[in-house]
Enzyme design. Structure first.
Site, PDB file in Angstrom:
ATOM      1  CG  HIS A 199       2.626  -2.077 -15.485  1.00 10.68           C
ATOM      2  ND1 HIS A 199       2.409  -3.564 -14.982  1.00 10.68           N
ATOM      3  CD2 HIS A 199       3.686  -2.442 -16.335  1.00 10.68           C
ATOM      4  CE1 HIS A 199       3.135  -4.506 -15.512  1.00 10.68           C
ATOM      5  NE2 HIS A 199       4.084  -3.807 -16.182  1.00 10.68           N
ATOM      6  CB  ILE A 215      -7.117 -10.423 -14.148  1.00 11.99           C
ATOM      7  CG1 ILE A 215      -5.385 -10.264 -14.538  1.00 11.99           C
ATOM      8  CG2 ILE A 215      -7.725  -9.985 -15.691  1.00 11.99           C
ATOM      9  CD1 ILE A 215      -4.898 -11.232 -15.563  1.00 11.99           C
ATOM     10  CG  LEU A 216     -10.592  -5.664 -11.816  1.00  3.55           C
ATOM     11  CD1 LEU A 216     -10.641  -4.198 -11.791  1.00  3.55           C
ATOM     12  CD2 LEU A 216     -11.349  -5.955 -10.391  1.00  3.55           C
ATOM     13  N   GLY A 218       0.765  -1.278  -0.112  1.00  4.42           N
ATOM     14  CA  GLY A 218      -0.045  -0.025  -0.101  1.00  4.42           C
ATOM     15  C   GLY A 218       0.913   1.156  -0.058  1.00  4.42           C
ATOM     16  CB  SER A 219       4.223   2.352  -0.712  1.00  5.62           C
ATOM     17  OG  SER A 219       4.449   1.818  -2.114  1.00  5.62           O
ATOM     18  CG  ASP A 275      -0.224  -4.506 -17.362  1.00  5.40           C
ATOM     19  OD1 ASP A 275      -1.151  -3.877 -16.440  1.00  5.40           O
ATOM     20  OD2 ASP A 275       0.483  -5.347 -17.069  1.00  5.40           O
TER      21      ASP A 275
HETATM   22  C1  GAR Z   1       3.728  -1.295  -7.343  1.00  4.66           C
HETATM   23  O1  GAR Z   1       5.317  -1.082  -7.974  1.00  4.66           O
HETATM   24  C2  GAR Z   1       2.750  -1.252  -8.315  1.00  4.66           C
HETATM   25  O2  GAR Z   1       3.427  -0.554  -9.793  1.00  4.66           O
HETATM   26  C3  GAR Z   1       2.919  -2.570  -8.898  1.00  4.66           C
HETATM   27  O3  GAR Z   1       2.927  -3.400  -7.657  1.00  4.66           O
HETATM   28  C4  GAR Z   1       3.690  -2.446  -6.662  1.00  4.66           C
HETATM   29  C5  GAR Z   1       2.783  -2.072  -5.531  1.00  4.66           C
HETATM   30  O4  GAR Z   1       3.257  -1.409  -4.553  1.00  4.66           O
HETATM   31  N1  GAR Z   1       1.883  -3.070  -9.757  1.00  4.66           N
HETATM   32  C6  GAR Z   1       1.732  -4.107 -10.432  1.00  4.66           C
HETATM   33  O5  GAR Z   1       2.544  -4.777 -10.606  1.00  4.66           O
HETATM   34  C7  GAR Z   1       0.433  -4.120 -11.203  1.00  4.66           C
HETATM   35  N2  GAR Z   1       0.541  -5.263 -12.236  1.00  4.66           N
HETATM   36  P1  GAR Z   1       2.605  -0.917  -3.074  1.00  4.66           P
HETATM   37  O6  GAR Z   1       1.496  -1.932  -2.761  1.00  4.66           O
HETATM   38  O7  GAR Z   1       3.420  -0.492  -2.186  1.00  4.66           O
HETATM   39  O8  GAR Z   1       1.639   0.353  -3.702  1.00  4.66           O
END
Ligand code: GAR
Length: 194
Positions: free
Chosen positions: A114, A97-98, A20-21, A150
């Site tokens: 992404h 995937i929704l 969740g950053s 994507d």
């Molecule tokens: C992020 O790097 C985001 O771009 C990626 O997952 C990470 C989540 O980090 N998303 C994907 O790869 C989607 N295909 P977070 O939970 O700290 O925001």
């Protein structure tokens, strides 16, 4: 829509699966004067996602939803979104995937971040593949979600340089830093065009 500092703010929902950053940076930006949105709902497909704790601490409605049960998705999620007048769904590290009926029912109002310069490196393990291919640059992309992985229209993109010392881990850090900068801005951009 809520009025803050004389400005109308749209309600958004953030879907997460883990740390969740990005959610954190989206919430932080929402409190700024120049943001057009309020984070009204946080939905996770993982019960133990750390992002749910972030939402709780900020007093934002948060739910764990079992997305593999189509009834929960169809009834529960759509009714949460409708009830709260959600204008935009933001996928932030949402690793599921929704289904296409869901995407179609929120047509044009779901966006995703992404960790690559799309259309390059769709899917998983982007940083490892970028290193293996000896790329000079990578980055991140915020895009509309359509029924193809994507592949929706690009909203914002930012590049970072890869040095000889970089590893998949160090690139993940670099890219995450720019994700936190561009995602809130991309949300604002989409909302101004609604
Ligand atoms: C992020 O790097 C985001 O771009 C990626 O997952 C990470 C989540 O980090 N998303 C994907 O790869 C989607 N295909 P977070 O939970 O700290 O925001």
């Amino acid at each position: 829509m809520k009025k803050l500092n004389g400005k109308l703010k749209h309600n958004i929902a953030v879907f997460i699966s883990g740390r969740g950053s990005n959610l954190k940076s989206i919430i932080k930006y929402s409190l700024k004067q120049n943001s057009y949105y309020t984070v009204k709902e946080v939905i996770s497909n993982k019960q133990r996602a750390k992002g749910l704790i972030i939402a709780k601490k900020k007093n934002i409605n948060n739910h764990f939803i079992n997305f593999t049960k189509s009834k929960q998705l169809g009834n529960k999620v759509l009714s949460i979104l409708k009830k709260n007048n959600i204008k935009l769904v933001c996928l932030a590290g949402f690793m599921k995937i929704l289904p296409s009926y869901f995407i179609k029912s929120y047509n044009g109002k779901i966006i995703n971040i992404h960790p690559s310069l799309l259309p390059k490196y769709k899917g998983l393990d982007t940083h490892k593949r970028v290193i293996a291919n000896k790329e000079k640059y990578t980055g991140c992309t915020v895009h509309h979600v359509n029924v193809y992985l994507d592949s929706g229209r690009i909203i914002l993109q930012k590049k970072v340089r890869i040095t000889k010392k970089d590893t998949a881990k160090s690139i993940e850090k670099k890219v995450l830093k720019i994700e936190h900068k561009i995602y809130p801005k991309a949300i604002n951009k989409v909302l101004t065009n609604l």
